[in-house]
Motif scaffolding. Structure first.
Motif, PDB file in Angstrom:
ATOM      1  N   VAL A  34      -6.317   4.290   6.358  1.00  0.00           N
ATOM      2  CA  VAL A  34      -5.763   4.051   5.016  1.00  0.00           C
ATOM      3  C   VAL A  34      -6.668   3.103   4.239  1.00  0.00           C
ATOM      4  O   VAL A  34      -6.965   3.321   3.054  1.00  0.00           O
ATOM      5  N   ARG A  75      -0.071   5.152  -0.724  1.00  0.00           N
ATOM      6  CA  ARG A  75      -0.945   5.320   0.438  1.00  0.00           C
ATOM      7  C   ARG A  75      -0.116   5.776   1.644  1.00  0.00           C
ATOM      8  O   ARG A  75       1.031   5.325   1.838  1.00  0.00           O
ATOM      9  N   LEU A 133       0.832  -1.214   0.000  1.00  0.00           N
ATOM     10  CA  LEU A 133       0.000   0.000   0.000  1.00  0.00           C
ATOM     11  C   LEU A 133       0.864   1.261   0.000  1.00  0.00           C
ATOM     12  O   LEU A 133       0.551   2.237  -0.696  1.00  0.00           O
ATOM     13  N   VAL A 135      -8.721   3.168   0.668  1.00  0.00           N
ATOM     14  CA  VAL A 135      -8.531   2.119  -0.352  1.00  0.00           C
ATOM     15  C   VAL A 135      -9.878   1.598  -0.833  1.00  0.00           C
ATOM     16  O   VAL A 135     -10.132   1.454  -2.037  1.00  0.00           O
ATOM     17  N   GLU A 172      -5.967  -2.153  -5.432  1.00  0.00           N
ATOM     18  CA  GLU A 172      -5.633  -2.259  -4.013  1.00  0.00           C
ATOM     19  C   GLU A 172      -6.779  -2.892  -3.222  1.00  0.00           C
ATOM     20  O   GLU A 172      -6.553  -3.758  -2.370  1.00  0.00           O
TER      21      GLU A 172
END
Length: 283
Positions: free
Chosen positions: A200, A176, A171, A204, A212
């Motif tokens: 996070v 991210r 990620l 996503v 993701e």
């Protein structure tokens, strides 16, 4: 039979060998002479062979899961979304197959199992080194000291990054904002759910068709597959031996029951309660 290869072609391929070399055959390639002599029942009970075969097949699948999990971590850390998704889905499919084997094992009645159970002595499925290593790859870090002393590979695995650690690197590589202290944390410590990671993940999942989110969902499938195996194992133990101690003095179904609702990736489950309800396009 190899898919897409006619039998005649397969036989030619396996027997085409340099002169002086032993021809490769289906049996020699798969080492069937060794594989099919690995089943050694200790009693005359008819169902003992089934019990042995099922558990040996479990171990073969566990070996494959560990093989795939190592590739999955490499692909995650390389930022390979498509490869990560493919490998995670394969592991989930293997777990479905492992769970399905319970259907075969449950054709054995308690009386049929009792006919050879004493011959198992101190052996127990809880002694599976490979399953402990799978748990370690998934993030478990609390193992009895005796297990760690007896298994150098397990000792090494608990010191390495878990799948969750690899997911965080994936990620972060996708831009991210994963906190740096989580990327640099000691992987030998157990993972604790973290609200920052969940924030996070909320972002996503805002695009649930993106790569993701698909990778995260595939890891949820893996996590669910392990939990499903534990549940089916609990029910199989209960219907076979009831509340008795497992072979080897293990706690049997009680141990498995305690692990049922302990996900490997708690943040991937917790984030579901944080996703805001929004109208879907076209609804």
């Amino acid at each position: 039979m190899v898919p897409g290869v006619p039998r005649a072609g397969l036989e030619r391929e396996m027997t085409d060998a340099p002169r002086g070399a032993e021809a490769l055959t289906y049996g020699s390639y798969l080492r069937l002479d060794r594989l099919l002599t690995c089943q050694e029942p200790r009693t005359g009970a008819h169902d003992e062979l089934l019990f042995i075969v099922i558990h040996q097949v479990y171990e073969l699948w566990f070996k494959q899961i560990l093989h795939e999990a190592a590739l999955l971590q490499r692909r995650l850390e390389d930022g390979n979304s498509a490869g990560s998704l493919h490998t995670a889905r394969r592991i989930a499919k293997i777990l479905k197959t492992v769970v399905g084997q319970m259907d075969v094992l449950e054709t054995m009645t308690p009386r049929q199992f009792a006919a050879f159970r004493d011959a198992l002595g101190t052996s127990s499925g809880f002694q599976s080194d490979q399953f402990r290593r799978i748990e370690a790859v998934l993030g478990r870090r609390s193992f009895p000291a005796s297990d760690l002393r007896a298994d150098p590979e397990l000792r090494e695995t608990v010191r390495r990054r878990s799948l969750m650690d690899s997911l965080l690197r994936y990620l972060a590589g996708r831009g991210r904002p994963v906190p740096a202290d989580l990327l640099d944390r000691d992987p030998a410590r157990p993972w604790e759910p973290d609200p920052r990671v969940q924030d996070v993940l909320v972002a996503v999942y805002a695009d649930d068709s993106g790569p993701e989110a698909e990778v995260c969902e595939a890891l949820v499938d893996v996590d669910e597959g392990v939990q499903e195996w534990r549940y089916r194992h609990v029910k199989m133990v209960e219907r076979t031996i009831g509340a008795k101690l497992g072979t080897g003095g293990s706690a049997g179904a009680d141990y498995l029951r305690r692990t049922l609702f302990t996900p490997a990736f708690p943040d991937l489950w917790e984030v579901r309660s944080k996703i805001k309800e929004e109208p879907v396009d076209g609804a």
